[in-house]
Design a protein around this motif. Structure first.
Motif, PDB file in Angstrom:
ATOM      1  N   UNK A 171      -2.580   0.459  -7.915  1.00  0.00           N
ATOM      2  CA  UNK A 171      -1.439   1.658  -7.517  1.00  0.00           C
ATOM      3  C   UNK A 171      -2.567   2.114  -6.642  1.00  0.00           C
ATOM      4  N   UNK A 172      -2.223   2.064  -4.465  1.00  0.00           N
ATOM      5  CA  UNK A 172      -2.785   2.679  -4.458  1.00  0.00           C
ATOM      6  C   UNK A 172      -1.808   4.072  -3.161  1.00  0.00           C
ATOM      7  N   UNK A 173      -2.694   5.429  -3.348  1.00  0.00           N
ATOM      8  CA  UNK A 173      -2.526   6.424  -3.478  1.00  0.00           C
ATOM      9  C   UNK A 173      -3.246   7.216  -1.664  1.00  0.00           C
ATOM     10  N   UNK A 174      -2.660   7.455  -1.046  1.00  0.00           N
ATOM     11  CA  UNK A 174      -3.505   7.786   0.156  1.00  0.00           C
ATOM     12  C   UNK A 174      -2.957   9.218   0.704  1.00  0.00           C
ATOM     13  N   UNK A 175      -4.291   9.914   0.515  1.00  0.00           N
ATOM     14  CA  UNK A 175      -4.011  10.847   1.195  1.00  0.00           C
ATOM     15  C   UNK A 175      -3.848  11.466   2.802  1.00  0.00           C
ATOM     16  N   UNK A 176      -2.761  11.867   3.355  1.00  0.00           N
ATOM     17  CA  UNK A 176      -2.937  11.857   5.012  1.00  0.00           C
ATOM     18  C   UNK A 176      -1.577  13.499   5.097  1.00  0.00           C
ATOM     19  N   UNK A 177      -1.699  13.766   6.596  1.00  0.00           N
ATOM     20  CA  UNK A 177      -0.555  14.909   6.660  1.00  0.00           C
ATOM     21  C   UNK A 177       0.542  14.128   6.802  1.00  0.00           C
ATOM     22  N   UNK A 178       0.301  12.655   7.771  1.00  0.00           N
ATOM     23  CA  UNK A 178       1.541  12.050   8.441  1.00  0.00           C
ATOM     24  C   UNK A 178       1.704  10.608   7.580  1.00  0.00           C
ATOM     25  N   UNK A 179       2.252  10.804   6.700  1.00  0.00           N
ATOM     26  CA  UNK A 179       3.050   9.364   7.157  1.00  0.00           C
ATOM     27  C   UNK A 179       2.659   8.077   7.698  1.00  0.00           C
ATOM     28  N   UNK A 180       2.448   6.868   7.378  1.00  0.00           N
ATOM     29  CA  UNK A 180       2.075   6.066   9.236  1.00  0.00           C
ATOM     30  C   UNK A 180       3.506   4.996   8.932  1.00  0.00           C
ATOM     31  N   UNK A 181       3.849   4.676  10.417  1.00  0.00           N
ATOM     32  CA  UNK A 181       5.453   4.312  10.870  1.00  0.00           C
ATOM     33  C   UNK A 181       5.259   3.759   9.604  1.00  0.00           C
ATOM     34  N   UNK A 182       4.632   2.367  10.120  1.00  0.00           N
ATOM     35  CA  UNK A 182       4.774   0.851   9.437  1.00  0.00           C
ATOM     36  C   UNK A 182       3.663   0.834   8.204  1.00  0.00           C
ATOM     37  N   UNK A 183       3.712  -0.137   8.031  1.00  0.00           N
ATOM     38  CA  UNK A 183       2.391  -0.461   6.638  1.00  0.00           C
ATOM     39  C   UNK A 183       1.544  -2.147   6.992  1.00  0.00           C
ATOM     40  N   UNK A 229       0.512  -4.251   4.996  1.00  0.00           N
ATOM     41  CA  UNK A 229      -0.493  -5.108   3.470  1.00  0.00           C
ATOM     42  C   UNK A 229       0.461  -4.632   3.067  1.00  0.00           C
ATOM     43  N   UNK A 230       2.133  -5.568   2.979  1.00  0.00           N
ATOM     44  CA  UNK A 230       3.172  -4.646   2.787  1.00  0.00           C
ATOM     45  C   UNK A 230       3.191  -5.336   0.634  1.00  0.00           C
ATOM     46  N   UNK A 231       2.657  -6.276   0.437  1.00  0.00           N
ATOM     47  CA  UNK A 231       2.370  -6.962  -0.433  1.00  0.00           C
ATOM     48  C   UNK A 231       1.552  -5.922  -1.992  1.00  0.00           C
ATOM     49  N   UNK A 232       0.733  -5.026  -1.470  1.00  0.00           N
ATOM     50  CA  UNK A 232       0.477  -3.472  -1.750  1.00  0.00           C
ATOM     51  C   UNK A 232       1.086  -2.498  -2.935  1.00  0.00           C
ATOM     52  N   UNK A 233       0.932  -1.572  -3.607  1.00  0.00           N
ATOM     53  CA  UNK A 233       2.105  -0.016  -3.715  1.00  0.00           C
ATOM     54  C   UNK A 233       1.355   0.502  -3.446  1.00  0.00           C
ATOM     55  N   UNK A 234       1.620   1.218  -2.089  1.00  0.00           N
ATOM     56  CA  UNK A 234       1.254   2.738  -1.126  1.00  0.00           C
ATOM     57  C   UNK A 234       2.198   3.119  -1.343  1.00  0.00           C
ATOM     58  N   UNK A 235       1.290   4.887  -1.811  1.00  0.00           N
ATOM     59  CA  UNK A 235       2.343   6.129  -1.826  1.00  0.00           C
ATOM     60  C   UNK A 235       1.694   6.806  -1.417  1.00  0.00           C
ATOM     61  N   UNK A 236       2.380   8.174  -0.708  1.00  0.00           N
ATOM     62  CA  UNK A 236       1.932   8.935   0.630  1.00  0.00           C
ATOM     63  C   UNK A 236       1.787  10.068   0.713  1.00  0.00           C
ATOM     64  N   UNK A 237       0.455  10.981   0.134  1.00  0.00           N
ATOM     65  CA  UNK A 237       1.142  12.387  -0.335  1.00  0.00           C
ATOM     66  C   UNK A 237       0.797  13.297   1.395  1.00  0.00           C
ATOM     67  N   UNK A 238       1.281  14.232   1.310  1.00  0.00           N
ATOM     68  CA  UNK A 238       1.340  14.687   1.941  1.00  0.00           C
ATOM     69  C   UNK A 238       0.647  16.037   1.858  1.00  0.00           C
ATOM     70  N   UNK A 239       1.119  16.735   0.711  1.00  0.00           N
ATOM     71  CA  UNK A 239       0.660  18.137   0.547  1.00  0.00           C
ATOM     72  C   UNK A 239      -1.012  18.367  -0.064  1.00  0.00           C
ATOM     73  N   UNK A 240      -1.213  17.290   0.081  1.00  0.00           N
ATOM     74  CA  UNK A 240      -3.505  17.521  -0.247  1.00  0.00           C
ATOM     75  C   UNK A 240      -3.568  17.238  -1.313  1.00  0.00           C
TER      76      UNK A 240
END
Length: 204
Positions: free
Chosen positions: A90-102, A104-115
């Protein structure tokens, strides 16, 4: 036990990219030399890459790095984290704003906006779940970029620092260390190959 492992390639003069990095030039000018070891056929390089990916239960990365790996010149089925080895966590991305589209849809992405601390917490839970499923301990890997790893070290979030010291001087680029809090390190392993000196430290 799930460890938080910061794992990153760095030049002899302390840079994790060359000059002018960006989505179309992720490692900057000359920065490809940092990762020569990861594409090497040297048995020790291959072993360390295989062992690292095999122990990865979840991977944390910053938004700039995500934009590079998910960009048009980024990862594909043959390149990227674990592509040549045992699989992808699983891949966890630290970001202020998640992307509108990804892309690499075959990978497991989670976007965390709280630091970053919250991202590490999410990654730890994912790694612990993966550990239970696998029947063995798996790690959380902080793969970068440099600011993400440096911030994690300063915040005391890192248990293990794994550096792949490439025999190159880049002169400029993205520095790994920018004068953060002092940390005591305990050297655990040194492996030298023609492509890198692989250094593993416990972080005090």
């Amino acid at each position: 036990m799930t460890r938080i492992v910061a794992d990153i390639s760095v030049s002899l003069d302390g840079f994790v990219t060359g000059p002018d990095p960006g989505p179309d030039n992720g490692l900057g000018t000359g920065g490809e030399a940092l990762h020569t070891w990861a594409f090497s056929d040297h048995p020790d390089d291959r072993r360390l890459l295989r062992e690292g990916t095999a122990r990865s239960g979840a991977v944390v990365l910053g938004r700039r790095l995500f934009d590079v790996v998910d960009g048009p010149y980024g990862w594909d089925d043959t390149t990227g984290y674990g592509a040549r080895e045992v699989g992808r966590p699983a891949f966890i991305v630290v970001t202020s704003t998640p992307p509108e589209a990804v892309r690499l849809t075959g990978l497991d992405w989670t976007f965390v906006t709280t630091g970053l601390p919250d991202a590490v917490t999410v990654a730890r839970l994912r790694a612990e779940a993966a550990s239970s499923a696998a029947g063995r301990d798996l790690d959380v890997v902080l793969m970068g970029g440099g600011a993400t790893v440096g911030t994690a070290l300063d915040a005391g979030l890192v248990d293990v620092l794994s550096l792949h010291l490439a025999p190159v001087l880049l002169g400029h680029g993205t520095p790994l260390f920018t004068g953060g809090a002092p940390r005591a390190l305990v050297q655990r392993q040194v492996t030298s190959t023609p492509n890198a000196t692989h250094l593993i430290y416990d972080v005090g």
